[in-house]
Design a protein around this motif. Structure first.
Motif, PDB file in Angstrom:
ATOM      1  N   LYS A  98       0.842  -1.216   0.000  1.00 39.46           N
ATOM      2  CA  LYS A  98       0.000   0.000   0.000  1.00 39.46           C
ATOM      3  C   LYS A  98       0.875   1.264   0.000  1.00 39.46           C
ATOM      4  CE  LYS A  98      -3.369  -2.824  -0.066  1.00 39.46           C
ATOM      5  NZ  LYS A  98      -3.970  -3.137  -1.378  1.00 39.46           N
ATOM      6  N   ALA A  99       0.627   2.205   0.945  1.00 43.75           N
ATOM      7  CA  ALA A  99       1.349   3.488   0.891  1.00 43.75           C
ATOM      8  C   ALA A  99       2.793   3.319   1.365  1.00 43.75           C
ATOM      9  CB  ALA A  99       0.635   4.523   1.755  1.00 43.75           C
ATOM     10  N   ILE A 100       3.741   3.736   0.513  1.00 45.38           N
ATOM     11  CA  ILE A 100       5.160   3.732   0.872  1.00 45.38           C
ATOM     12  C   ILE A 100       5.620   5.187   0.964  1.00 45.38           C
ATOM     13  CG2 ILE A 100       7.499   3.048   0.190  1.00 45.38           C
ATOM     14  CD1 ILE A 100       5.795   0.662   0.823  1.00 45.38           C
ATOM     15  N   PRO A 101       6.131   5.622   2.121  1.00 40.85           N
ATOM     16  CA  PRO A 101       6.562   7.027   2.257  1.00 40.85           C
ATOM     17  C   PRO A 101       7.707   7.363   1.307  1.00 40.85           C
ATOM     18  CG  PRO A 101       6.455   5.917   4.389  1.00 40.85           C
ATOM     19  CD  PRO A 101       6.339   4.848   3.352  1.00 40.85           C
ATOM     20  N   THR A 145      -4.852   5.926   2.683  1.00 38.67           N
ATOM     21  CA  THR A 145      -4.262   4.627   2.353  1.00 38.67           C
ATOM     22  C   THR A 145      -3.453   4.140   3.545  1.00 38.67           C
ATOM     23  OG1 THR A 145      -3.991   5.446   0.075  1.00 38.67           O
ATOM     24  CG2 THR A 145      -2.900   3.374   0.631  1.00 38.67           C
ATOM     25  N   PRO A 146      -3.601   2.876   3.947  1.00 35.10           N
ATOM     26  CA  PRO A 146      -2.815   2.384   5.095  1.00 35.10           C
ATOM     27  C   PRO A 146      -1.343   2.217   4.760  1.00 35.10           C
ATOM     28  CG  PRO A 146      -4.036   0.593   4.071  1.00 35.10           C
ATOM     29  CD  PRO A 146      -4.495   1.852   3.390  1.00 35.10           C
ATOM     30  N   VAL A 147      -0.528   2.231   5.802  1.00 36.36           N
ATOM     31  CA  VAL A 147       0.919   2.036   5.672  1.00 36.36           C
ATOM     32  C   VAL A 147       1.306   0.754   6.402  1.00 36.36           C
ATOM     33  CG1 VAL A 147       3.171   2.923   6.373  1.00 36.36           C
ATOM     34  CG2 VAL A 147       1.473   4.483   5.478  1.00 36.36           C
ATOM     35  N   PHE A 148       2.117  -0.077   5.738  1.00 34.19           N
ATOM     36  CA  PHE A 148       2.610  -1.297   6.354  1.00 34.19           C
ATOM     37  C   PHE A 148       4.126  -1.271   6.557  1.00 34.19           C
ATOM     38  CE2 PHE A 148      -1.452  -2.595   4.749  1.00 34.19           C
ATOM     39  CZ  PHE A 148      -1.883  -3.654   5.534  1.00 34.19           C
ATOM     40  N   LYS A 149       4.812  -0.343   5.919  1.00 35.08           N
ATOM     41  CA  LYS A 149       6.274  -0.278   6.062  1.00 35.08           C
ATOM     42  C   LYS A 149       6.766   1.097   5.623  1.00 35.08           C
ATOM     43  CE  LYS A 149       8.903  -2.591   3.278  1.00 35.08           C
ATOM     44  NZ  LYS A 149       9.516  -3.684   2.477  1.00 35.08           N
ATOM     45  N   GLY A 150       7.997   1.425   6.040  1.00 38.56           N
ATOM     46  CA  GLY A 150       8.617   2.680   5.642  1.00 38.56           C
ATOM     47  C   GLY A 150       9.315   2.542   4.305  1.00 38.56           C
ATOM     48  N   ASN A 151       9.984   3.624   3.889  1.00 38.92           N
ATOM     49  CA  ASN A 151      10.705   3.586   2.618  1.00 38.92           C
ATOM     50  C   ASN A 151      11.883   2.613   2.713  1.00 38.92           C
ATOM     51  OD1 ASN A 151      12.755   4.539   0.504  1.00 38.92           O
ATOM     52  ND2 ASN A 151      10.955   5.720  -0.027  1.00 38.92           N
ATOM     53  N   PRO A 152      12.035   1.711   1.753  1.00 39.12           N
ATOM     54  CA  PRO A 152      13.113   0.706   1.831  1.00 39.12           C
ATOM     55  C   PRO A 152      14.514   1.286   1.709  1.00 39.12           C
ATOM     56  CG  PRO A 152      11.972   0.575  -0.285  1.00 39.12           C
ATOM     57  CD  PRO A 152      11.178   1.514   0.567  1.00 39.12           C
ATOM     58  N   LYS A 153      14.642   2.552   1.336  1.00 40.98           N
ATOM     59  CA  LYS A 153      15.958   3.194   1.270  1.00 40.98           C
ATOM     60  C   LYS A 153      16.336   3.881   2.586  1.00 40.98           C
ATOM     61  CE  LYS A 153      17.028   2.305  -3.035  1.00 40.98           C
ATOM     62  NZ  LYS A 153      18.203   1.453  -3.361  1.00 40.98           N
ATOM     63  N   THR A 295      15.484 -11.937  12.865  1.00 42.23           N
ATOM     64  CA  THR A 295      16.810 -11.933  12.235  1.00 42.23           C
ATOM     65  C   THR A 295      16.719 -12.167  10.728  1.00 42.23           C
ATOM     66  OG1 THR A 295      17.836 -12.741  14.271  1.00 42.23           O
ATOM     67  CG2 THR A 295      19.099 -13.013  12.244  1.00 42.23           C
ATOM     68  N   THR A 296      15.804 -13.025  10.314  1.00 39.17           N
ATOM     69  CA  THR A 296      15.670 -13.339   8.885  1.00 39.17           C
ATOM     70  C   THR A 296      14.729 -12.386   8.154  1.00 39.17           C
ATOM     71  OG1 THR A 296      13.873 -14.918   9.334  1.00 39.17           O
ATOM     72  CG2 THR A 296      16.126 -15.783   9.297  1.00 39.17           C
ATOM     73  N   SER A 297      14.023 -11.532   8.894  1.00 41.47           N
ATOM     74  CA  SER A 297      13.012 -10.663   8.271  1.00 41.47           C
ATOM     75  C   SER A 297      13.355  -9.180   8.279  1.00 41.47           C
ATOM     76  CB  SER A 297      11.662 -10.852   8.984  1.00 41.47           C
ATOM     77  OG  SER A 297      11.234 -12.190   8.951  1.00 41.47           O
ATOM     78  N   ILE A 298      14.187  -8.752   9.217  1.00 47.70           N
ATOM     79  CA  ILE A 298      14.425  -7.317   9.387  1.00 47.70           C
ATOM     80  C   ILE A 298      15.089  -6.706   8.158  1.00 47.70           C
ATOM     81  CG2 ILE A 298      16.680  -7.640  10.524  1.00 47.70           C
ATOM     82  CD1 ILE A 298      14.023  -4.975  11.414  1.00 47.70           C
ATOM     83  N   GLU A 299      14.624  -5.525   7.771  1.00 49.93           N
ATOM     84  CA  GLU A 299      15.176  -4.776   6.646  1.00 49.93           C
ATOM     85  C   GLU A 299      14.816  -3.305   6.838  1.00 49.93           C
ATOM     86  OE1 GLU A 299      13.359  -6.393   3.198  1.00 49.93           O
ATOM     87  OE2 GLU A 299      11.359  -5.628   3.663  1.00 49.93           O
ATOM     88  N   PRO A 300      15.440  -2.406   6.075  1.00 51.35           N
ATOM     89  CA  PRO A 300      15.101  -0.990   6.209  1.00 51.35           C
ATOM     90  C   PRO A 300      13.604  -0.748   6.014  1.00 51.35           C
ATOM     91  CG  PRO A 300      17.087  -1.238   4.906  1.00 51.35           C
ATOM     92  CD  PRO A 300      16.543  -2.620   5.114  1.00 51.35           C
ATOM     93  N   ILE A 323      18.457  -5.610  15.289  1.00 48.97           N
ATOM     94  CA  ILE A 323      18.172  -4.449  14.442  1.00 48.97           C
ATOM     95  C   ILE A 323      19.418  -3.580  14.278  1.00 48.97           C
ATOM     96  CG2 ILE A 323      16.811  -2.321  14.264  1.00 48.97           C
ATOM     97  CD1 ILE A 323      14.600  -3.873  15.851  1.00 48.97           C
ATOM     98  N   LYS A 324      20.091  -3.295  15.379  1.00 53.38           N
ATOM     99  CA  LYS A 324      21.282  -2.443  15.321  1.00 53.38           C
ATOM    100  C   LYS A 324      22.420  -3.132  14.571  1.00 53.38           C
ATOM    101  CE  LYS A 324      20.315   0.345  19.439  1.00 53.38           C
ATOM    102  NZ  LYS A 324      20.763   0.747  20.800  1.00 53.38           N
ATOM    103  N   ASN A 325      22.544  -4.450  14.729  1.00 53.32           N
ATOM    104  CA  ASN A 325      23.596  -5.180  14.022  1.00 53.32           C
ATOM    105  C   ASN A 325      23.383  -5.184  12.505  1.00 53.32           C
ATOM    106  OD1 ASN A 325      24.968  -5.779  16.371  1.00 53.32           O
ATOM    107  ND2 ASN A 325      24.150  -7.847  16.575  1.00 53.32           N
ATOM    108  N   LYS A 326      22.150  -4.942  12.095  1.00 56.70           N
ATOM    109  CA  LYS A 326      21.854  -4.818  10.663  1.00 56.70           C
ATOM    110  C   LYS A 326      22.167  -3.412  10.138  1.00 56.70           C
ATOM    111  CE  LYS A 326      19.974  -8.894   9.614  1.00 56.70           C
ATOM    112  NZ  LYS A 326      20.344  -9.751   8.481  1.00 56.70           N
ATOM    113  N   GLY A 327      22.681  -2.558  11.016  1.00 56.92           N
ATOM    114  CA  GLY A 327      23.030  -1.199  10.614  1.00 56.92           C
ATOM    115  C   GLY A 327      21.855  -0.252  10.545  1.00 56.92           C
ATOM    116  N   LEU A 328      20.771  -0.592  11.220  1.00 54.85           N
ATOM    117  CA  LEU A 328      19.567   0.234  11.179  1.00 54.85           C
ATOM    118  C   LEU A 328      19.449   1.110  12.414  1.00 54.85           C
ATOM    119  CD1 LEU A 328      16.979  -2.414   9.904  1.00 54.85           C
ATOM    120  CD2 LEU A 328      18.377  -0.841   8.557  1.00 54.85           C
TER     121      LEU A 328
END
Length: 350
Positions: A98-101, A145-153, A295-300, A323-328
């Motif tokens: 749906k909506a991606i910022p 529009t609903p939001v399910f996640k932030g911008n992947p960048k 661990t297998t799902s986390i992403e920006p 989360i922090k170990n993924k550089g986020l």
């Protein structure tokens, strides 16, 4: 014999002094060779970046370098500005999420950069001043529009903690968040908030974001429009009256909603927010299982749903570590959904 040694040593130093007097610029020459400026760009952060030394090439050996003329300086800045520009990313509608910022771009502030260069605040160098560039299309331009996640960048993740029960686990969760210097977003059920104003104030006092989770945990798909309005409005009133919150978010109970739910929330100027990753902590899966799945799902851009449960209490420190170990960077939901950039230091610009 000793006399001859001192005589030879004295003669040597006399010759050294004679050479230095004969070539008076030799010390300057040695320093110039040893500390010759670097010929590449050094990047730090976008507030004040150092670039090449601003000198024209020497015309002959031993001649001092000349500073760039105003036109050469401007040309150098324009060329480097083109190299450093990062285009903004527009908000959009994704068929699944749906909506991606959107996400801000970066560009050189040419006027400010030129002013610094002309005032020689860093002799022989150009300090490039960067500024953020907002996308032409923002999240607010996409309509209800609903939001399910932030911008992947955007290298950030956010914890969204829905609270309708589980008071016994809240102090431990707050303690972990405090130790890890993480701010989460707590979505309060209105009936819980009415009974637990002091606990809500404690959560708020620690810098966490406070938002709306309807009033009595109804399935928003199966109630009338007037009842849906009441569910949202009663909790909004409590947030304003008891906590002084100017809220912008709405998380539907159990994730149940329809387009009318999103429309009603929009009429209250609230963005409907769901999640990217569900801990499913209400099933008591255990801390290890939650951490393993994350661990297998986390992403920006990941929005992580949790509740004040035993499993999430035990898993929280490990989740934050993953989360922090993924550089986020970790921030509130509003910070994640904003288009502001995450700089090298990991803190949002204000």
């Amino acid at each position: 014999m000793l006399y001859k040694k001192w005589l030879l040593l004295g003669s040597f130093f006399a010759m050294v002094l004679l050479v230095i007097q004969t070539i008076p610029d030799i010390g300057t020459y040695i320093l110039t060779v040893k500390y010759k400026p670097s010929s590449y760009v050094t990047k730090t952060n976008w507030q004040d970046e150092e670039a090449l030394p601003v000198f024209a090439a020497s015309s002959s050996k031993g001649e001092k370098q000349n500073k760039l003329s105003p036109s050469q300086l401007m040309d150098t800045i324009h060329k480097e500005a083109a190299n450093r520009r990062i285009a903004p990313i527009n908000a959009r509608i994704d068929p699944v999420w749906k909506a991606i910022p959107g996400y801000n771009g970066l560009e050189v502030d040419i006027d400010e950069t030129l002013k610094l260069a002309e005032h020689h605040l860093t002799p022989g160098k150009i300090n490039y001043v960067m500024r953020e560039v907002e996308p032409a299309i923002q999240l607010s331009d996409l309509g209800p529009t609903p939001v399910f996640k932030g911008n992947p960048k955007k290298p950030m993740a956010s914890l969204m903690i829905n609270v309708a029960w589980g008071n016994e686990y809240l102090p431990s969760i707050l303690e972990t968040l405090r130790k890890e210097n993480v701010h989460a977003t707590f979505f309060f059920d209105g009936s819980w908030l009415k009974k637990n104003v002091e606990m809500a104030k404690t959560i708020q006092s620690e810098g966490h974001e406070i938002s709306n989770h309807a009033y009595s945990h109804k399935d928003m798909r199966n109630i009338s429009r007037s009842k849906a309005v009441e569910e949202i409005s009663k909790t909004e009133d409590l947030l304003k009256q008891q906590l002084g919150v100017k809220n912008t978010l709405f998380a539907p109970p159990s994730g149940y909603f329809n387009q009318e739910t999103v429309q009603i929330a929009s009429e209250f100027h609230l963005q409907t927010v769901l999640w990217t990753f569900d801990t499913i902590d209400w099933k008591n899966p255990g801390a290890d299982r939650i951490i393993q799945r994350l661990t297998t799902s986390i992403e920006p851009g990941t929005l992580i749903l949790m509740h004040p449960t035993s499993s999430s209490k035990e898993a929280l420190a490990g989740m934050i570590r993953v989360i922090k170990n993924k550089g986020l960077t970790m921030g509130t939901v509003s910070e994640l959904l904003s288009s502001k950039r995450i700089p090298d230091g990991g803190q949002l610009t204000k």
